[in-house]
Design an enzyme around this catalytic site. Sequence first.
Site, mmCIF file in Angstrom:
data_model
loop_
_atom_site.group_PDB
_atom_site.id
_atom_site.type_symbol
_atom_site.label_atom_id
_atom_site.label_comp_id
_atom_site.label_asym_id
_atom_site.label_seq_id
_atom_site.Cartn_x
_atom_site.Cartn_y
_atom_site.Cartn_z
ATOM 1 N N CYS A 76 -27.921 -18.861 5.595
ATOM 2 C CA CYS A 76 -27.945 -20.199 5.917
ATOM 3 C C CYS A 76 -29.259 -20.761 6.579
ATOM 4 O O CYS A 76 -29.916 -21.837 5.999
ATOM 5 C CB CYS A 76 -27.048 -20.457 7.280
ATOM 6 S SG CYS A 76 -27.417 -19.379 8.870
ATOM 7 N N HIS A 128 -25.180 -20.071 13.066
ATOM 8 C CA HIS A 128 -25.001 -20.475 11.681
ATOM 9 C C HIS A 128 -25.214 -21.892 11.546
ATOM 10 O O HIS A 128 -25.294 -22.917 12.455
ATOM 11 C CB HIS A 128 -23.492 -20.361 11.127
ATOM 12 C CG HIS A 128 -23.189 -20.701 9.618
ATOM 13 N ND1 HIS A 128 -23.823 -19.893 8.726
ATOM 14 C CD2 HIS A 128 -22.788 -21.588 8.925
ATOM 15 C CE1 HIS A 128 -23.360 -20.610 7.452
ATOM 16 N NE2 HIS A 128 -22.647 -21.450 7.502
ATOM 17 N N HIS A 140 -24.157 -25.537 3.079
ATOM 18 C CA HIS A 140 -24.498 -24.233 3.967
ATOM 19 C C HIS A 140 -24.489 -22.937 2.817
ATOM 20 O O HIS A 140 -23.816 -23.186 1.856
ATOM 21 C CB HIS A 140 -23.623 -24.056 4.918
ATOM 22 C CG HIS A 140 -22.168 -23.754 4.727
ATOM 23 N ND1 HIS A 140 -21.818 -22.739 5.351
ATOM 24 C CD2 HIS A 140 -21.450 -24.209 4.031
ATOM 25 C CE1 HIS A 140 -20.368 -22.529 5.290
ATOM 26 N NE2 HIS A 140 -20.104 -23.560 4.340
#
Length: 172
Positions: A76, A128, A140
Amino acid sequence: MLVATAAAVAALLAGCSTTPTPVASPTPPPRTAAPSGHYFSLEGEHQTQEMVLFALGLLDTGYRFGGRNPDAGLDCSGMVAYIVENISGRRLPHNAAQIADRTRPIEVDELRPGDLVFFNTLKRRHSHMGIYIGDGRFVHAPNSRGRVRVERLANRYFAQRIDGARTLLTSN
């Protein structure tokens, strides 16, 4: 320009189907300048629009923990850092929490395409992240199912874990 970019993004997401008629969206409120001036920033809103298009171009790229190169795989923060570096020539750290520390916080309801969304997925803040593309969606690089993809912020998993939104623009 923003409406044209939104229409281009919609066309990309629609694939081979017909292109939807662009709908003018209300003008969002202006953003205020960063309080301390120490945040990383892009040169303008055109670069955040480029981030959206670049992120969409990475869809289906494989996941790799620590990956910062689409040929080898992305995680990510590696995906975000890779995109920012290719658009601006500037490097971001390869860590979601460190990227959060270097970008200006905004309210989730202020998100615009090209802004960053952060999630608590490992029982710690900013573990994240993804790039907001508009219409309640973000791109993502998740480790589950192993490919860069688009998700909805309203997805039950992510809605329960969102822990911030940030922008790479110091003001608008």
